[in-house]
Design an enzyme around this catalytic site. Structure first.
Site, PDB file in Angstrom:
ATOM      1  N   SER A 271       0.847  -1.189   0.000  1.00 30.88           N
ATOM      2  CA  SER A 271       0.000   0.000   0.000  1.00 30.88           C
ATOM      3  C   SER A 271       0.879   1.235   0.000  1.00 30.88           C
ATOM      4  O   SER A 271       1.612   1.490   0.971  1.00 30.88           O
ATOM      5  CB  SER A 271      -0.902   0.017   1.230  1.00 30.88           C
TER       6      SER A 271
ATOM      7  N   HIS B 223      -1.085  -1.320  -4.346  1.00 33.16           N
ATOM      8  CA  HIS B 223      -2.374  -1.002  -3.704  1.00 33.16           C
ATOM      9  C   HIS B 223      -2.456   0.510  -3.466  1.00 33.16           C
ATOM     10  O   HIS B 223      -1.606   1.087  -2.797  1.00 33.16           O
ATOM     11  CB  HIS B 223      -2.484  -1.770  -2.382  1.00 33.16           C
TER      12      HIS B 223
ATOM     13  N   ASP C 296      -4.638   3.519  -2.041  1.00 35.72           N
ATOM     14  CA  ASP C 296      -5.740   3.843  -1.133  1.00 35.72           C
ATOM     15  C   ASP C 296      -6.256   5.251  -1.390  1.00 35.72           C
ATOM     16  O   ASP C 296      -5.591   6.242  -1.081  1.00 35.72           O
ATOM     17  CB  ASP C 296      -5.258   3.732   0.320  1.00 35.72           C
TER      18      ASP C 296
ATOM     19  N   MET D 292      -8.831   8.051  -0.407  1.00 31.93           N
ATOM     20  CA  MET D 292      -9.683   8.434   0.731  1.00 31.93           C
ATOM     21  C   MET D 292     -10.180   9.862   0.537  1.00 31.93           C
ATOM     22  O   MET D 292      -9.424  10.724   0.092  1.00 31.93           O
ATOM     23  CB  MET D 292      -8.873   8.354   2.020  1.00 31.93           C
TER      24      MET D 292
ATOM     25  N   HIS E 105      -8.211   1.034  -4.339  1.00 35.28           N
ATOM     26  CA  HIS E 105      -9.188   0.816  -3.262  1.00 35.28           C
ATOM     27  C   HIS E 105      -9.882   2.148  -2.985  1.00 35.28           C
ATOM     28  O   HIS E 105      -9.300   3.040  -2.374  1.00 35.28           O
ATOM     29  CB  HIS E 105      -8.413   0.298  -2.037  1.00 35.28           C
TER      30      HIS E 105
ATOM     31  N   MET F 174     -12.181   4.490  -1.159  1.00 36.91           N
ATOM     32  CA  MET F 174     -12.888   4.732   0.111  1.00 36.91           C
ATOM     33  C   MET F 174     -13.484   6.121   0.005  1.00 36.91           C
ATOM     34  O   MET F 174     -13.036   7.066   0.657  1.00 36.91           O
ATOM     35  CB  MET F 174     -11.897   4.612   1.284  1.00 36.91           C
TER      36      MET F 174
ATOM     37  N   MET G 143     -11.564  -6.086   4.881  1.00 36.42           N
ATOM     38  CA  MET G 143     -10.832  -5.128   5.725  1.00 36.42           C
ATOM     39  C   MET G 143     -10.605  -5.749   7.103  1.00 36.42           C
ATOM     40  O   MET G 143     -11.548  -6.184   7.765  1.00 36.42           O
ATOM     41  CB  MET G 143     -11.627  -3.825   5.881  1.00 36.42           C
TER      42      MET G 143
ATOM     43  N   ASP H 172      -6.710  -6.580   4.072  1.00 35.75           N
ATOM     44  CA  ASP H 172      -6.109  -5.243   4.137  1.00 35.75           C
ATOM     45  C   ASP H 172      -6.222  -4.675   5.549  1.00 35.75           C
ATOM     46  O   ASP H 172      -7.328  -4.452   6.037  1.00 35.75           O
ATOM     47  CB  ASP H 172      -6.861  -4.350   3.131  1.00 35.75           C
TER      48      ASP H 172
HETATM   49  C1  DX5 Z   1      -6.485   1.220   5.533  1.00 37.75           C
HETATM   50  C2  DX5 Z   1      -5.987   1.075   4.111  1.00 37.75           C
HETATM   51  C3  DX5 Z   1      -4.867   0.114   4.066  1.00 37.75           C
HETATM   52  C4  DX5 Z   1      -3.661   0.542   4.848  1.00 37.75           C
HETATM   53  C5  DX5 Z   1      -2.864  -0.648   5.257  1.00 37.75           C
HETATM   54  O1  DX5 Z   1      -7.368   2.244   5.559  1.00 37.75           O
HETATM   55  O2  DX5 Z   1      -7.012   0.616   3.286  1.00 37.75           O
HETATM   56  O3  DX5 Z   1      -4.522  -0.234   2.744  1.00 37.75           O
HETATM   57  O4  DX5 Z   1      -2.846   1.405   4.149  1.00 37.75           O
HETATM   58  O5  DX5 Z   1      -1.832  -0.227   6.085  1.00 37.75           O
HETATM   59  P1  DX5 Z   1      -1.187  -1.184   7.180  1.00 37.75           P
HETATM   60  O6  DX5 Z   1      -0.619  -2.345   6.424  1.00 37.75           O
HETATM   61  O7  DX5 Z   1      -0.158  -0.349   7.827  1.00 37.75           O
HETATM   62  O8  DX5 Z   1      -2.293  -1.581   8.106  1.00 37.75           O
HETATM   63 ZN    ZN Z   2      -6.587  -0.371   1.214  1.00 36.27          ZN
END
Ligand code: DX5
Ligand code: ZN
Length: 218
Positions: free
Chosen positions: A10, A35, A37, A39, A68, A70, A139, A177
């Protein structure tokens, strides 16, 4: 038979000031996906980046982008993330007006499609569409931030869904994840996950390549 484990680092935990370099490092690693993320500060309490940044960094990657999302009201943004270069687009059922339509839309854009379940979201949300998707993202933390503690309870969902996928011979990857390290990776793998997302565990101690290798062979 030894199941082939895929690793999806990620980039939430990478150095945002040097994303080109960070992406290039992953090109030479055993990572399978990058990956990404996304947000929006609404669906989760954190804000990262959107299509313009993804489009810029996608050019440097030899690995598929596992995006991903969110974000609230996801339906109106699917096309932008597709154009930006996402290879897999994963959405949360709570963020769409109609999960079935959103899945069809992602497929019509020529992308692989994932559905993600937060720790408190039941598998009932995904069961009706499980034969239409490519990836199931379980998750193991509440999304928003890297570095949180793994929630072992979600392994029950991984187990049930992986049994279903195997029994029905479906072609669906199970990705997990949040809070993945060598120990939790072993648990997730045992429960049936085959793609491990890892932020903190990959980007610790400046040993990205070694950390990925360790997770891959755990
Ligand atoms: C959480 C994200 C993850 C996160 C994982 O909100 O979707 O992808 O970056 O990070 P670690 O591996 O540090 O939990
Ligand atoms: Zn993620």
């Amino acid at each position: 038979m030894k199941k082939n484990i895929k690793i999806a680092p990620s980039i939430l935990s990478a150095d945002f000031a040097n994303l080109e370099k960070e992406i290039s490092i992953l090109n030479n690693s055993e990572a399978d996906y990058v990956h990404v993320d996304v947000m929006d500060g609404h669906f989760v309490n954190n804000l990262t980046f959107g299509p313009p940044v993804i489009e810029k960094i996608r050019k440097y990657s030899k690995k598929p982008f596992d995006v991903h999302l969110m974000i609230k009201s996801v339906d109106q943004y699917l096309e932008s993330y597709s154009k930006a270069g996402a290879d897999i687009i994963t959405i949360h059922p709570e963020t769409t007006n109609n999960l079935d339509n959103a899945i069809s839309k992602i497929k019509s854009l020529g992308k692989r499609v994932g559905v993600s379940l937060n720790p408190d979201v039941s598998i009932d949300k995904v069961l009706p569409v499980i034969n239409k998707i490519d990836l199931l993202l379980i998750m193991s933390v509440y999304p928003g931030f890297a570095g949180q503690k793994f929630i072992p309870d979600v392994l029950k969902k991984v187990k049930i869904l992986s049994e279903k996928i195997n029994n029905e011979n479906l072609n669906v990857e199970i990705e997990i994840d949040g809070g993945i390290n060598i120990d939790t990776a072993k648990l997730a793998k045992k429960a049936g996950a085959n793609v491990l997302v890892a932020g903190t565990a990959v980007y610790s101690e400046n040993k990205v390549l070694e950390n990925i290798k360790l997770l891959k062979n755990c």
